[in-house]
Write a protein that holds these residues in place. Structure first.
Motif: not given
Length: 179
Positions: A43, A60, A73, A39-40, A69
């Motif tokens: 982003i 992040t 996002l 997910i980071d 997060r």
């Protein structure tokens, strides 16, 4: 008075838990950390930082939850021009992950304890988690942990990680361009 509710009377209650439980718990944490990292990375991509992941990690790394997060996002996807369909998929995925997060958090924050029957050879054991929540109603009880449930949660997190990679979020704007 015992420090534990409903303390089982069939053995000695200890914080020493069988290895197969510690291994399963460790796998859950490792898979979850990989999901957060993916997910980071998304982003960073949406923020135009894919070429400078150290800068992205500085940002992040400040998020303490999966919900934070996803907020970042989805906001980035929106300003980068993701379609309504993509945003809907992302929001649906977020709801799924938040449900998993609750289960993962119980594993992470409820202490694991085992009753050891010292009268048997080999030792027999039953493992519990000390469930403590107070969301308008106190829940304070020992709940048995089934090893298959831990393995199932790890597998669900692993599948979620795979499915996240398949979201194929493709914003229509060039880096640093926003709507």
């Amino acid at each position: 008075m015992s420090q534990y509710p409903d303390e089982p009377s069939d053995g000695y209650l200890s914080d020493v838990i069988p290895f197969e439980y510690t291994a399963a718990i460790g796998e859950i944490f490792s898979k979850w950390a990989l999901l957060e990292h993916e997910i980071d990375v998304m982003i960073w991509d949406l923020a135009g930082l894919s070429d400078t992941p150290k800068i992205g990690a500085c940002l992040t790394g400040q998020y303490v939850s999966i919900a934070a997060r996803f907020s970042a996002l989805i906001a980035l996807a929106r300003i980068r021009g993701a379609s309504g369909f993509q945003l809907a998929k992302l929001n649906k995925f977020k709801e799924h992950v938040l449900g998993l997060a609750e289960r993962r958090n119980r594993v992470a924050h409820d202490p694991s304890l085992t009753t050891w029957d010292l009268k048997t050879s080999p030792l027999s054991a039953k493992t519990y988690r000390l469930h403590k929540t107070a969301r308008s109603k106190l829940e304070y009880t020992l709940k048995p942990i089934d090893l298959s449930e831990l393995r199932s949660l790890r597998e669900e997190i692993d599948n979620t990680l795979t499915n996240f990679g398949g979201l194929a979020l493709d914003p229509s704007l060039a880096p640093y361009e926003v709507r």
